[in-house]
Scaffold this motif. Structure first.
Motif, PDB file in Angstrom:
ATOM      1  N   SER A 145       0.680  -1.131   0.017  1.00 58.91           N
ATOM      2  CA  SER A 145      -0.029   0.315   0.632  1.00 58.91           C
ATOM      3  C   SER A 145       0.744   0.998   0.071  1.00 58.91           C
ATOM      4  CB  SER A 145      -1.213   0.293   1.144  1.00 58.91           C
ATOM      5  OG  SER A 145      -0.251  -0.126   2.589  1.00 58.91           O
ATOM      6  N   ARG A 196      -7.964   3.009   4.956  1.00 59.84           N
ATOM      7  CA  ARG A 196      -8.557   1.702   5.820  1.00 59.84           C
ATOM      8  C   ARG A 196      -9.678   0.923   5.924  1.00 59.84           C
ATOM      9  NH1 ARG A 196      -3.454  -1.491   8.977  1.00 59.84           N
ATOM     10  NH2 ARG A 196      -2.058  -1.110   7.132  1.00 59.84           N
ATOM     11  N   GLY A 200     -10.534   2.864  -0.034  1.00 59.31           N
ATOM     12  CA  GLY A 200      -8.785   2.638   0.384  1.00 59.31           C
ATOM     13  C   GLY A 200      -8.562   3.811  -0.205  1.00 59.31           C
ATOM     14  N   ASN A 233      -3.697   2.186  -6.303  1.00 55.05           N
ATOM     15  CA  ASN A 233      -4.084   1.599  -5.071  1.00 55.05           C
ATOM     16  C   ASN A 233      -5.444   1.598  -4.969  1.00 55.05           C
ATOM     17  OD1 ASN A 233      -1.211   2.294  -4.101  1.00 55.05           O
ATOM     18  ND2 ASN A 233      -2.008   2.487  -2.150  1.00 55.05           N
ATOM     19  N   LEU A 461      -5.350  -1.961  -2.240  1.00 52.49           N
ATOM     20  CA  LEU A 461      -4.021  -2.432  -1.164  1.00 52.49           C
ATOM     21  C   LEU A 461      -4.150  -2.031  -0.064  1.00 52.49           C
ATOM     22  CD1 LEU A 461      -1.526  -1.621  -3.621  1.00 52.49           C
ATOM     23  CD2 LEU A 461      -2.622  -3.931  -3.347  1.00 52.49           C
ATOM     24  N   GLU A 462      -4.876  -0.933   0.543  1.00 54.54           N
ATOM     25  CA  GLU A 462      -5.221  -0.527   1.998  1.00 54.54           C
ATOM     26  C   GLU A 462      -6.450  -1.799   2.774  1.00 54.54           C
ATOM     27  OE1 GLU A 462      -5.538   1.347  -0.713  1.00 54.54           O
ATOM     28  OE2 GLU A 462      -3.032   2.783  -0.320  1.00 54.54           O
TER      29      GLU A 462
END
Ligand code: C2O
Ligand code: CU
Length: 475
Positions: A145, A196, A200, A233, A461-462
């Protein structure tokens, strides 16, 4: 005014006209040094200093492979073994993951599952053979991330044995950066609990091949093969080619029956790729655009500049199709069943989940920066979805019981969606990453034909870093 809205807050898109590199052309494929006849690439991620948002802004520390964003293009022939030596020039560990390649498990680059992380100063040799031709990409799989958001990604192209007869290739590696009002990479928000627990890390500045609104030169009458990759991301993006006829050739590296894109638009979730055929039939000397339209407002992504003299009167209309890759067809009627229930996140109503061997309240999980559960457990690489016999068809049903869409990515295999919300669907394309809409239930089918431990995670990715990560083992 060009604007885009990350989440609920609307931020101005930076108007900087600068660029990370001087031209829209990506760096030429790094010349493969042949060692013992095997093509070889050296990749070294390390810090660089760049005026990310343009020459009128300050310098940010980005991370880049061989000082270039995107990193060097790795280009190989289908079926040709090649090597990549990763030399870690970062101050933290890293790995290299070749996204979408059906490679040997030990070369998959997933730390804690297929290798240990490569420490600063150390090297790791990847020996790879790509059975499928197509458009793929590489990126780190350690703290991705942050590592991907700082610029660590590159294109990996596997050429068909017979190249498609086109006049030009256009590579569009798109990224969504979050920059501060001063035009610097926003580093304070790495690890943000808000990102998160919500959609994201959405950015506010789009780059194509590391540049802001680059220009591509073309000529009337040309047929271009466009290879696109969404390296963001978290942001699913949709690209439009107004005024052009665009034919879809492949998704996630795998050929589809060529199909003209409705409205000349293609949607790409994080991690996804598309190969397109672009008929260049604009007027001589004119300039056309590629737009990103996912927010409902067209944002200029790149220019297509027509030369004054045409190559032909019109682009050829003969049909072009890519040859299929050697993928094993899953049995749609019988398979090893895996259920994956995704829960959690903001507005998700999850009360508790198992984490580090213990049932914990949502409050305690949030304090630990964890928000999402797979089958009632905060998913990590250690979360096992079980064991599958080699050669067996798997029917993986993903239940998205969250308030967000998730871009689920399967390592080492491509799959087809065979059911949506319990209704069978037919002839869906091969994919390695699929956007699972909120509240929906998708069944993916694939043949587990590659032994080893394979990751399955959200490519936002988070989310992967806060519970949306698991693996299964093929034995
Ligand atoms: Cu492109 Cu596991 O990732
Ligand atoms: Cu997700």
């Amino acid at each position: 005014m060009i604007q885009r809205s990350p989440g609920t807050t609307r931020r101005r898109f930076l108007t900087g006209a600068g660029a990370l590199a001087a031209s829209a052309a990506l760096p030429a494929p790094l010349r493969a040094a042949a060692r013992a006849g095997i093509p070889h690439w050296d990749l070294s991620p390390g810090p660089i200093s760049r005026q990310l948002a343009g020459p009128e802004y300050g310098e940010s520390t980005l991370w880049a492979y061989n000082a270039s964003i995107p990193g060097p293009i790795i280009r190989v022939d289908q079926g040709q073994p090649f090597r990549v030596r990763l030399t870690n020039g970062l101050s933290q560990a890293t790995t290299l993951h070749c996204h979408g390649l059906r490679l040997r498990n030990a070369m998959d680059g997933v730390p804690g599952l297929t290798q240990s992380p490569t420490a600063p100063g150390e090297t790791f040799d990847y020996e790879i053979t790509a059975p499928d031709a197509g458009t793929f990409w590489y990126h780190p799989h350690y703290q991705s991330s942050e590592q991907v958001a700082r610029g660590l990604y590159g294109l990996l192209i596997v050429d068909e044995r017979d190249p498609l007869p086109v006049d030009r290739e256009i590579l569009l590696v798109v990224d969504d950066w979050r920059v501060t009002p001063q035009g610097l990479l926003d580093t304070d928000s790495f690890g943000s609990l808000g990102d998160r627990s919500h959609g994201g890390r959405f950015g506010n500045m789009l780059t194509v091949n590391g540049e802001i609104r680059p220009r591509f030169q073309l000529r009337r009458g040309e047929r271009a093969r466009v290879r696109m990759c969404n390296t963001a991301n978290a942001r699913p993006m949709t690209f439009a080619f107004p005024g052009h006829d665009v034919t879809l050739l492949a998704l996630d590296g795998q050929p589809v029956a060529p199909e003209e894109l409705l409205g000349a638009e293609i949607a790409l979730a994080p991690g996804q790729r598309a190969d397109l055929l672009l008929d260049c039939n604009g007027p001589d000397g004119s300039s056309a655009q590629i737009h990103e339209v996912s927010t409902g407002q067209a944002m200029l992504a790149a220019h297509l500049d027509y030369a004054d003299t045409p190559l032909r009167e019109r682009a050829p209309t003969s049909k072009l199709a890519l040859p299929a890759n050697p993928l094993p067809e899953p049995n749609p009627l019988d398979g090893h069943v895996i259920d994956l229930v995704m829960e959690g996140g903001a507005m998700g109503g999850m009360r508790q989940a198992r984490y580090q061997g213990q049932m914990q309240s949502m409050r305690a999980l949030a304090d630990a920066g964890q928000f999402w559960a797979f089958n009632g457990e905060i998913g990590t690489l250690g979360t096992s979805l079980g064991t599958v016999a080699l050669g067996r068809t798997v029917h993986l049903t993903i239940h998205n019981d969250t308030a967000f869409a998730h871009a689920m990515h399967l390592h080492g295999h491509h799959f087809r969606v065979i059911a949506r919300n319990g209704q069978s669907v037919r002839a869906e394309p091969w994919r390695d990453t699929e956007l699972v809409p909120r509240g929906e239930r998708l069944t993916l089918a694939f043949v587990a034909d590659n032994p080893g431990k394979w990751a399955l995670h959200c490519h936002m990715l988070e989310h992967a870093a806060s519970g949306m990560m698991a693996h299964f083992e093929v034995v």
